[in-house]
Write an enzyme that holds these catalytic residues in place. Structure first.
Site, PDB file in Angstrom:
ATOM      1  N   LYS A 158       0.827  -1.198   0.000  1.00  0.00           N
ATOM      2  CA  LYS A 158       0.000   0.000   0.000  1.00  0.00           C
ATOM      3  C   LYS A 158       0.864   1.252   0.000  1.00  0.00           C
ATOM      4  O   LYS A 158       1.839   1.339   0.744  1.00  0.00           O
ATOM      5  CB  LYS A 158      -0.897   0.033   1.255  1.00  0.00           C
ATOM      6  N   GLY A 165      -8.421   2.875  -1.585  1.00  0.00           N
ATOM      7  CA  GLY A 165      -8.228   1.885  -2.641  1.00  0.00           C
ATOM      8  C   GLY A 165      -7.274   2.319  -3.745  1.00  0.00           C
ATOM      9  O   GLY A 165      -7.036   1.575  -4.680  1.00  0.00           O
ATOM     10  N   GLU A 200       1.185  -5.401   4.172  1.00  0.00           N
ATOM     11  CA  GLU A 200       0.312  -6.102   5.118  1.00  0.00           C
ATOM     12  C   GLU A 200      -0.004  -7.492   4.600  1.00  0.00           C
ATOM     13  O   GLU A 200       0.039  -7.736   3.391  1.00  0.00           O
ATOM     14  CB  GLU A 200      -1.036  -5.347   5.246  1.00  0.00           C
ATOM     15  N   TYR A 202      -2.569  -9.917   3.251  1.00  0.00           N
ATOM     16  CA  TYR A 202      -3.800  -9.617   2.510  1.00  0.00           C
ATOM     17  C   TYR A 202      -4.948 -10.439   3.103  1.00  0.00           C
ATOM     18  O   TYR A 202      -4.882 -11.673   3.146  1.00  0.00           O
ATOM     19  CB  TYR A 202      -3.621  -9.925   1.024  1.00  0.00           C
ATOM     20  N   HIS A 208     -16.163  -4.721   4.871  1.00  0.00           N
ATOM     21  CA  HIS A 208     -15.700  -3.376   5.198  1.00  0.00           C
ATOM     22  C   HIS A 208     -16.714  -2.786   6.177  1.00  0.00           C
ATOM     23  O   HIS A 208     -17.851  -2.521   5.800  1.00  0.00           O
ATOM     24  CB  HIS A 208     -15.603  -2.544   3.918  1.00  0.00           C
ATOM     25  N   GLU A 275     -12.195   3.072   9.571  1.00  0.00           N
ATOM     26  CA  GLU A 275     -12.507   1.948   8.680  1.00  0.00           C
ATOM     27  C   GLU A 275     -11.811   0.685   9.165  1.00  0.00           C
ATOM     28  O   GLU A 275     -10.611   0.714   9.452  1.00  0.00           O
ATOM     29  CB  GLU A 275     -11.978   2.213   7.265  1.00  0.00           C
ATOM     30  N   ASN A 290     -10.989   8.275   8.147  1.00  0.00           N
ATOM     31  CA  ASN A 290     -11.420   9.380   7.300  1.00  0.00           C
ATOM     32  C   ASN A 290     -11.773  10.569   8.181  1.00  0.00           C
ATOM     33  O   ASN A 290     -12.545  10.438   9.128  1.00  0.00           O
ATOM     34  CB  ASN A 290     -12.624   8.962   6.463  1.00  0.00           C
ATOM     35  N   ARG A 292     -13.326  13.322   7.423  1.00  0.00           N
ATOM     36  CA  ARG A 292     -14.399  14.147   6.845  1.00  0.00           C
ATOM     37  C   ARG A 292     -15.748  13.526   7.174  1.00  0.00           C
ATOM     38  O   ARG A 292     -15.803  12.408   7.687  1.00  0.00           O
ATOM     39  CB  ARG A 292     -14.243  14.157   5.324  1.00  0.00           C
TER      40      ARG A 292
END
Ligand code: MV4
Length: 446
Positions: A158, A165, A200, A202, A208, A275, A290, A292
């Protein structure tokens, strides 16, 4: 208390924020681009200022023009909505420097959590479970290969500066890892101007699940439960719901408590979302936070009765939360679908154009958040989301029935949309039986 909010956004979220302000007796300033001169948010706000031509980087991302508009109109605060400048630490910092309240967390928090590797390390130190992987960054192929041997394939690389994503690659073998290493480095360098990456284990076919939190500026914090956002296509969420059928009450409570503890520990303020990935053993792992308000916030509003935008504005105004965790209750089930101007038969290609006819659904437990109207022309310059339909039922089955009824009633003429595709999801047996994960759309619809 804030008196005048400039809304640095467009579309349904700008309208959503204007409505919340109006209810609170707060004046609103809309900004709009040249192509948005007939946009609903421009019409509904008390004042509106054109901040540039259609392309986002000349208008809704034009920090100088937006701050000038705020100064010119005497706005004391800016609500960034989602997307655009909402997670731009530099913009939040500029606001602070000129004495305009940015309705969101402090810019230092945005900066910290925007770096996904640092965010993970910070959360791990705050006692949040994270996916096994590199301690911090990966600096060489040798280091990557060695670690992958230890945590076992598949692994995921990542980009630190990625998120949502973007900038992720999966490897099932050493051969793939060596190839993906170069690709992710290159992509991260081009897309984010920062080629730092981490690794990481997987997690295959996870759910999610995200936790909504609200934290005031007086060290009070609550969580508002979870949202299951597993129904997504190419990292774009398509349908969200709460509660998540895979969480039992004990896991739900544990996730919420961990999120609140971590938020307090890092000094987080305003609304935020943690998340998590949930694996088949129902173990959960932090992914990113996040900073926001999110597109899918309404499902949380429906089951808690809170207005998350109003809460954001009150928090930014320095008010204390008017409730503690035990006052937060959850009633029934809520589901949201995102209606986009796109053509599912043409690989979901965006489909802007003029809406020649429109009929919106309504009724008991049906909410429509949108900025479109009959005669409106959807410009090609921005995100293709037209509308969110949110339903609230006693049970998941009732929500599904309500959503199917609402979608069947909806008429949007003149442009292509994904409504038929959404209906097919609601009719899918695996979806109905709660038998889905983040690979659902790929598996069921190819
Ligand atoms: C993962 C993962 C599996 N294992 N990390 C995609 C979005 C970004 N926030 C991180 N993502 C993922 N990270 C590990 N270690 C799977 C995904 C993922 C995903 C996550 C949530 C919702 C949809 C997804 C679709 C593909 C991959």
């Amino acid at each position: 208390m804030l008196k005048k909010v400039l809304i640095a956004n467009r579309g349904e979220i700008a309208v959503r924020i204007i409505r919340a302000c109006r209810e609170m007796g707060i004046r609103t300033v809309a900004i709009y681009s040249e192509v948005d001169k007939n946009a609903l948010h421009k019409t509904l706000a008390d004042e509106a200022i054109c901040i540039g031509p259609a392309p986002s980087n000349k208008s809704y991302l034009n920090t100088k023009a937006i701050l000038e508009a705020a100064c010119l109109t005497g706005a004391d605060s800016i609500h960034p909505g989602f997307g655009f400048l909402s997670e731009n630490a530099n913009f939040a910092k500029m606001c602070e420097e000129i004495g305009i309240k940015f309705i969101g967390p402090n810019y230092k928090i945005i900066e910290l959590l925007g770096n996904k590797s640092k965010a993970k390390e910070t959360m791990k130190n705050a006692g949040v479970p994270v996916v096994p992987g590199s301690d911090g960054l990966i600096y060489s192929k040798e280091q990557a290969v060695e670690l992958a041997k230890k945590i076992k394939y598949p692994v995921i690389l990542k980009a630190s500066a990625g998120g949502g994503g973007r900038g992720i690659r999966i490897a099932y073998s050493e051969r793939e890892l060596l190839k993906e290493y170069d690709i992710v480095k290159q992509e991260a360098s081009v897309s984010f101007n920062d080629d730092s990456i981490y690794m990481e284990k997987y997690i295959e076919n996870p759910r999610h699940v995200e936790i909504q939190i609200l934290a005031d500026e007086h060290k009070n914090c609550v969580h508002l439960g979870e949202r299951d956002c597993s129904v997504q296509r190419r990292n774009q969420k398509v349908l969200e719901e709460t509660p998540s059928s895979i969480l039992d009450n004990k896991t739900r409570k544990k996730m919420g408590e961990i999120a609140v503890k971590a938020a307090l520990e890092i000094g987080y303020t305003n609304a935020g979302t943690m998340e998590f990935l949930v694996d088949k053993n129902k173990d959960f792992y932090f992914m990113e936070m996040n900073t926001r308000v999110q597109v899918e916030h309404p499902v949380t509003e429906m089951v808690t009765g809170l207005d998350i935008i109003k809460e954001q504005i009150k928090i930014a105004g320095g008010e204390k939360l008017e409730y503690t965790q035990k006052d937060i209750t959850f009633t029934g089930h809520s589901m949201e679908v995102r209606i986009n101007a796109e053509n599912p038969d043409k690989n979901f290609m965006p489909c802007p154009g003029t809406i020649t006819g429109l009929h919106l659904p309504g009724g008991n437990g049906v909410r429509v958040d949108t900025a479109i109207y009959a005669g409106y022309t959807v410009p090609q310059n921005y995100d293709s989301m037209l509308m969110k339909i949110i339903v609230h039922g006693k049970t998941r089955d009732e929500s599904i029935a309500k959503m199917k009824s609402a979608i069947a009633e909806l008429v949007i003429e003149g442009i292509d949309t994904n409504v038929d595709f959404l209906y097919k999801i609601l009719e899918n047996e695996n979806f109905k039986n709660n038998n889905y994960n983040t690979s659902f759309i790929k598996q069921e619809f190819g």
